[in-house]
Scaffold this motif. Structure first.
Motif, PDB file in Angstrom:
ATOM      1  N   VAL A   1       0.854  -1.178   0.000  1.00 18.90           N
ATOM      2  CA  VAL A   1       0.000   0.000   0.000  1.00 18.90           C
ATOM      3  C   VAL A   1       0.894   1.233   0.000  1.00 18.90           C
ATOM      4  O   VAL A   1       1.635   1.479   0.947  1.00 18.90           O
ATOM      5  N   LEU A   2       0.842   1.998  -1.092  1.00 17.60           N
ATOM      6  CA  LEU A   2       1.672   3.191  -1.196  1.00 17.60           C
ATOM      7  C   LEU A   2       0.897   4.456  -0.861  1.00 17.60           C
ATOM      8  O   LEU A   2       1.478   5.449  -0.452  1.00 17.60           O
ATOM      9  N   PHE A   3      -0.407   4.416  -1.072  1.00 18.50           N
ATOM     10  CA  PHE A   3      -1.212   5.600  -0.816  1.00 18.50           C
ATOM     11  C   PHE A   3      -2.586   5.154  -0.372  1.00 18.50           C
ATOM     12  O   PHE A   3      -3.208   4.309  -1.002  1.00 18.50           O
ATOM     13  N   LEU A   4      -3.048   5.692   0.727  1.00 22.68           N
ATOM     14  CA  LEU A   4      -4.371   5.332   1.244  1.00 22.68           C
ATOM     15  C   LEU A   4      -5.032   6.571   1.825  1.00 22.68           C
ATOM     16  O   LEU A   4      -4.596   7.071   2.864  1.00 22.68           O
ATOM     17  N   PRO A   5      -6.066   7.114   1.180  1.00 23.57           N
ATOM     18  CA  PRO A   5      -6.754   8.271   1.752  1.00 23.57           C
ATOM     19  C   PRO A   5      -7.385   7.900   3.093  1.00 23.57           C
ATOM     20  O   PRO A   5      -8.138   6.942   3.190  1.00 23.57           O
ATOM     21  N   LEU A   6      -7.079   8.661   4.118  1.00 21.53           N
ATOM     22  CA  LEU A   6      -7.566   8.362   5.463  1.00 21.53           C
ATOM     23  C   LEU A   6      -8.516   9.431   6.000  1.00 21.53           C
ATOM     24  O   LEU A   6      -8.992   9.317   7.119  1.00 21.53           O
ATOM     25  N   GLY A   7      -8.786  10.452   5.212  1.00 20.82           N
ATOM     26  CA  GLY A   7      -9.679  11.496   5.706  1.00 20.82           C
ATOM     27  C   GLY A   7      -8.944  12.487   6.593  1.00 20.82           C
ATOM     28  O   GLY A   7      -7.743  12.394   6.835  1.00 20.82           O
ATOM     29  N   MET A   8      -9.715  13.448   7.112  1.00 19.48           N
ATOM     30  CA  MET A   8      -9.135  14.497   7.948  1.00 19.48           C
ATOM     31  C   MET A   8      -9.396  14.209   9.420  1.00 19.48           C
ATOM     32  O   MET A   8     -10.450  13.662   9.777  1.00 19.48           O
ATOM     33  N   PRO A   9      -8.453  14.570  10.304  1.00 15.65           N
ATOM     34  CA  PRO A   9      -8.689  14.379  11.742  1.00 15.65           C
ATOM     35  C   PRO A   9      -9.864  15.224  12.217  1.00 15.65           C
ATOM     36  O   PRO A   9     -10.071  16.349  11.768  1.00 15.65           O
ATOM     37  N   GLU A  10     -10.651  14.683  13.134  1.00 15.83           N
ATOM     38  CA  GLU A  10     -11.753  15.438  13.720  1.00 15.83           C
ATOM     39  C   GLU A  10     -11.213  16.386  14.799  1.00 15.83           C
ATOM     40  O   GLU A  10     -10.193  16.108  15.437  1.00 15.83           O
ATOM     41  N   PRO A  11     -11.875  17.501  14.976  1.00 13.61           N
ATOM     42  CA  PRO A  11     -11.426  18.445  16.026  1.00 13.61           C
ATOM     43  C   PRO A  11     -11.397  17.782  17.401  1.00 13.61           C
ATOM     44  O   PRO A  11     -12.320  17.047  17.770  1.00 13.61           O
ATOM     45  N   GLY A  12     -10.338  18.033  18.137  1.00  9.76           N
ATOM     46  CA  GLY A  12     -10.232  17.491  19.482  1.00  9.76           C
ATOM     47  C   GLY A  12      -9.666  16.101  19.572  1.00  9.76           C
ATOM     48  O   GLY A  12      -9.465  15.585  20.678  1.00  9.76           O
ATOM     49  N   VAL A  13      -9.434  15.442  18.450  1.00 10.79           N
ATOM     50  CA  VAL A  13      -8.882  14.088  18.452  1.00 10.79           C
ATOM     51  C   VAL A  13      -7.389  14.184  18.161  1.00 10.79           C
ATOM     52  O   VAL A  13      -6.968  14.853  17.214  1.00 10.79           O
ATOM     53  N   SER A  14      -6.581  13.504  18.977  1.00  9.62           N
ATOM     54  CA  SER A  14      -5.139  13.554  18.778  1.00  9.62           C
ATOM     55  C   SER A  14      -4.778  12.894  17.452  1.00  9.62           C
ATOM     56  O   SER A  14      -5.498  12.024  16.949  1.00  9.62           O
ATOM     57  N   LEU A  15      -3.639  13.305  16.894  1.00  9.21           N
ATOM     58  CA  LEU A  15      -3.200  12.756  15.622  1.00  9.21           C
ATOM     59  C   LEU A  15      -2.915  11.256  15.724  1.00  9.21           C
ATOM     60  O   LEU A  15      -3.187  10.491  14.804  1.00  9.21           O
ATOM     61  N   GLN A  16      -2.363  10.836  16.884  1.00  3.60           N
ATOM     62  CA  GLN A  16      -2.082   9.417  17.054  1.00  3.60           C
ATOM     63  C   GLN A  16      -3.378   8.614  17.054  1.00  3.60           C
ATOM     64  O   GLN A  16      -3.476   7.563  16.413  1.00  3.60           O
ATOM     65  N   ARG A  17      -4.396   9.121  17.795  1.00  7.15           N
ATOM     66  CA  ARG A  17      -5.674   8.426  17.857  1.00  7.15           C
ATOM     67  C   ARG A  17      -6.350   8.398  16.477  1.00  7.15           C
ATOM     68  O   ARG A  17      -6.902   7.385  16.070  1.00  7.15           O
ATOM     69  N   TRP A  18      -6.284   9.528  15.770  1.00  6.81           N
ATOM     70  CA  TRP A  18      -6.892   9.580  14.436  1.00  6.81           C
ATOM     71  C   TRP A  18      -6.242   8.579  13.499  1.00  6.81           C
ATOM     72  O   TRP A  18      -6.931   7.841  12.783  1.00  6.81           O
ATOM     73  N   LEU A  19      -4.898   8.521  13.482  1.00  3.97           N
ATOM     74  CA  LEU A  19      -4.205   7.637  12.574  1.00  3.97           C
ATOM     75  C   LEU A  19      -4.504   6.179  12.906  1.00  3.97           C
ATOM     76  O   LEU A  19      -4.758   5.358  12.006  1.00  3.97           O
ATOM     77  N   TYR A  20      -4.499   5.832  14.195  1.00  3.69           N
ATOM     78  CA  TYR A  20      -4.807   4.461  14.601  1.00  3.69           C
ATOM     79  C   TYR A  20      -6.210   4.050  14.156  1.00  3.69           C
ATOM     80  O   TYR A  20      -6.409   2.985  13.563  1.00  3.69           O
ATOM     81  N   GLU A  21      -7.217   4.894  14.442  1.00  3.18           N
ATOM     82  CA  GLU A  21      -8.596   4.542  14.107  1.00  3.18           C
ATOM     83  C   GLU A  21      -8.818   4.499  12.596  1.00  3.18           C
ATOM     84  O   GLU A  21      -9.575   3.659  12.094  1.00  3.18           O
ATOM     85  N   ALA A  22      -8.146   5.380  11.867  1.00  4.45           N
ATOM     86  CA  ALA A  22      -8.305   5.385  10.415  1.00  4.45           C
ATOM     87  C   ALA A  22      -7.726   4.118   9.799  1.00  4.45           C
ATOM     88  O   ALA A  22      -8.336   3.500   8.920  1.00  4.45           O
ATOM     89  N   LEU A  23      -6.555   3.705  10.274  1.00  4.18           N
ATOM     90  CA  LEU A  23      -5.953   2.476   9.755  1.00  4.18           C
ATOM     91  C   LEU A  23      -6.764   1.255  10.170  1.00  4.18           C
ATOM     92  O   LEU A  23      -6.977   0.334   9.364  1.00  4.18           O
ATOM     93  N   ARG A  24      -7.224   1.224  11.403  1.00  7.41           N
ATOM     94  CA  ARG A  24      -8.036   0.095  11.872  1.00  7.41           C
ATOM     95  C   ARG A  24      -9.332  -0.013  11.073  1.00  7.41           C
ATOM     96  O   ARG A  24      -9.757  -1.100  10.683  1.00  7.41           O
ATOM     97  N   SER A  25      -9.968   1.116  10.819  1.00  4.91           N
ATOM     98  CA  SER A  25     -11.204   1.110  10.039  1.00  4.91           C
ATOM     99  C   SER A  25     -10.953   0.607   8.619  1.00  4.91           C
ATOM    100  O   SER A  25     -11.743  -0.162   8.070  1.00  4.91           O
ATOM    101  N   ALA A  26      -9.821   1.032   8.030  1.00  5.65           N
ATOM    102  CA  ALA A  26      -9.496   0.581   6.681  1.00  5.65           C
ATOM    103  C   ALA A  26      -9.250  -0.910   6.636  1.00  5.65           C
ATOM    104  O   ALA A  26      -9.619  -1.595   5.671  1.00  5.65           O
ATOM    105  N   ILE A  27      -8.645  -1.458   7.687  1.00  3.69           N
ATOM    106  CA  ILE A  27      -8.405  -2.903   7.753  1.00  3.69           C
ATOM    107  C   ILE A  27      -9.727  -3.658   7.870  1.00  3.69           C
ATOM    108  O   ILE A  27      -9.989  -4.629   7.158  1.00  3.69           O
ATOM    109  N   LEU A  28     -10.603  -3.223   8.773  1.00  5.65           N
ATOM    110  CA  LEU A  28     -11.871  -3.916   8.991  1.00  5.65           C
ATOM    111  C   LEU A  28     -12.806  -3.811   7.778  1.00  5.65           C
ATOM    112  O   LEU A  28     -13.573  -4.728   7.491  1.00  5.65           O
ATOM    113  N   ALA A  29     -12.717  -2.692   7.075  1.00  4.24           N
ATOM    114  CA  ALA A  29     -13.582  -2.507   5.906  1.00  4.24           C
ATOM    115  C   ALA A  29     -13.049  -3.224   4.677  1.00  4.24           C
ATOM    116  O   ALA A  29     -13.721  -3.273   3.653  1.00  4.24           O
ATOM    117  N   GLY A  30     -11.842  -3.795   4.759  1.00  5.86           N
ATOM    118  CA  GLY A  30     -11.278  -4.500   3.611  1.00  5.86           C
ATOM    119  C   GLY A  30     -10.506  -3.614   2.661  1.00  5.86           C
ATOM    120  O   GLY A  30     -10.014  -4.094   1.643  1.00  5.86           O
TER     121      GLY A  30
END
Length: 498
Positions: free
Chosen positions: A10-39
């Motif tokens: 995977v060289l490029f994966l659009p992950l969306g924009m972080p929501e206000p108030g959410v740390s960058l680490q939390r946003w990146l973790y949840e975005a990657l986890r969601s991408a894995i679960l969604a296939g």
């Protein structure tokens, strides 16, 4: 067996924009986890390195490392020396569906979605989808109709012409081209029509499209307002009938006999029809030709009422008994009212997706603009190769060769039918085309169709082409099958129906 392909990196994966108030680490973790679960990140796929990911999203590398470490500890990814970080084959949330990972916004109420309902979709849902689905059926089992023999096509020659077009000096062919078609191809088609179909027409009057269906769609859109009436042959080509139904016009089913469409009946049913769909050179599916008297009557009707005739030049080139019948468009009175449609899909191979319309001069501008708006232009590279194929004489040689092959197979088909189908199926004289409509002498169409399907024989019931009931029949193709395959399949048909 070929080696199983591994998921790509995977060289490029659009992950969306972080929501206000959410740390960058939390946003990146949840975005990657969601991408894995969604296939979106499939099992086994390799993730970018933390350095590359951090650079791409302009994060601190430690943020990316922390998100990867959390995914690793929870069992979503696995890290191996020399192999990088990959998505696990078995996920800890395997029992969860993709609905879990849908983006949620606090306080937002999700409105349930149902399939949209529009007049066009309602009309589309109402038509019989079976014919269109079977057209794309894999394999080549006798006796499925409407197919030519692609195995006999000169593939090596076609490849050579492709390579010539892709020389460095010709790469402009990869750019957008004239929406009406490449001038070279339009000139080639004009020359072919003059010789083979008796149609004298300037190249500028030819519009190159992807299919005859697209040409008929343009006619319905531009020439037949929503409350118009349109003649349709009965029996007739199901693809044309379905397109007429979806367009929203009023379809008028005009009966067909051995001499083609019954023009006098069409005039009685709908004298004010705006358009008539006909197959005068070889009626689909019955195979007859439109008689000279009816040709004149059809042209007189169109002239008197300002109507148009859509001439689908179906299977006209493959005529075995005598020379091909000139197109209806070749008659002097046809220039202002007849729109001639032809395709190379039956003559060469289906995926070439090139067809054409011969248009009256007063329709050329509006049709070209509409075609450009809908699809820009047909494949320019395929057009260029086909133009060379025609100009260099390969097209004419190929058609003449295939005419001989198909004539031989038609004869073999008729002979096998005489040997094995007495009292079962009556095969009329095969004068032209890739298939033949036969009279069924046993059981009902549906029973016979089911028996043949169970025996591995592909045919189409004649009822699939009809609106009004007719005597039972089957439409069978012979063109793609050699003599041995025809004989073996004819025996299987006899066993199934007896």
């Amino acid at each position: 067996m070929p080696p199983e392909k591994s998921p790509p990196q995977v060289l490029f994966l659009p992950l969306g924009m972080p929501e206000p108030g959410v740390s960058l680490q939390r946003w990146l973790y949840e975005a990657l986890r969601s991408a894995i679960l969604a296939g979106r990140l499939p099992a086994g796929s390799k993730l970018p390195s933390t350095r590359a990911l951090a650079e791409y999203y302009q994060l601190a590398r430690g943020t990316a490392q922390a998100a990867y470490q959390q995914l690793l500890s929870e069992g979503y990814v696995v890290a191996q020396t020399g192999s990088g970080t990959r998505v696990c084959q078995v996920l800890p949330d395997a029992t969860l569906d993709a609905g879990y990972v849908r983006r949620r916004v606090e306080g937002q109420v999700e409105v349930p979605r149902t399939p949209p309902t529009t007049p066009w979709i309602e009309r589309l849902d109402a038509i019989d989808p079976v014919f269109a689905r079977r057209q794309v059926m894999p394999g080549l089992r006798p006796f499925f109709p409407h197919r030519g023999d692609t195995q006999a096509f000169p593939v090596d020659l076609w490849r050579k012409l492709h390579i010539q077009q892709l020389r460095a000096s010709r790469l402009s062919i990869l750019l957008d081209s004239d929406p009406g078609g490449l001038p070279a191809l339009r000139a080639a088609i004009a020359g072919y029509l003059a010789i083979a179909r008796g149609v004298q027409v300037p190249a500028e009057r030819i519009l190159v499209l992807n299919s005859v269906q697209q040409g008929l769609d343009l006619c319905l859109r531009l020439l037949a307002p929503g409350d118009s009436r349109v003649w349709m042959e009965d029996p007739g080509y199901p693809g044309a009938r379905q397109l007429i139904d979806v367009s929203g016009v009023q379809r008028v089913d005009v009966p067909v006999d051995a001499f083609g469409i019954q023009v006098e009946e069409g005039v009685r049913l709908a004298p004010d029809a705006r358009l008539a769909y006909v197959t005068p050179s070889r009626q689909a599916p019955l195979g007859g030709e439109l008689s000279p008297a009816r040709r004149l009557a059809l042209l007189q009707w169109a002239a008197q009422h300002g109507s148009y005739i859509f001439e689908d030049d179906y299977d006209s080139e493959y005529r075995f008994i005598a020379k091909p019948i000139p197109a209806l468009r070749s008659m002097p009175a046809a220039e202002q009212s007849v729109i001639l449609a032809g395709t190379f899909s039956k003559l060469l191979f289906p995926t070439i997706r090139l067809a054409y319309l011969v248009l009256p001069e007063h329709l050329l501008e509006s049709f070209t603009r509409a075609a450009a708006l809908m699809s820009r232009h047909a494949n320019s590279l395929a057009q260029a190769v086909l133009a060379d194929f025609i100009h260099e004489g390969h097209f004419d040689r190929h058609v003449r060769r295939m005419r001989k092959i198909y004539a031989s197979r038609a004869e073999a088909f008729a002979e096998s039918a005489r040997r094995h189908w007495q009292g079962l199926i009556e095969v009329p004289e095969i004068r032209a085309g890739l298939d033949i409509s036969c009279n069924l002498q046993v059981e009902s169409e549906q029973d016979a169709f089911a028996r043949l399907q169970a025996a591995g024989i592909d045919v189409l019931p004649l009822a699939r082409y009809c609106v009004k009931p007719r005597p039972p029949g089957l439409v069978l193709g012979f063109a793609p099958y050699d003599e041995r395959a025809i004989e073996d399949a004819a025996k299987a048909v006899a066993v199934a129906l007896r």
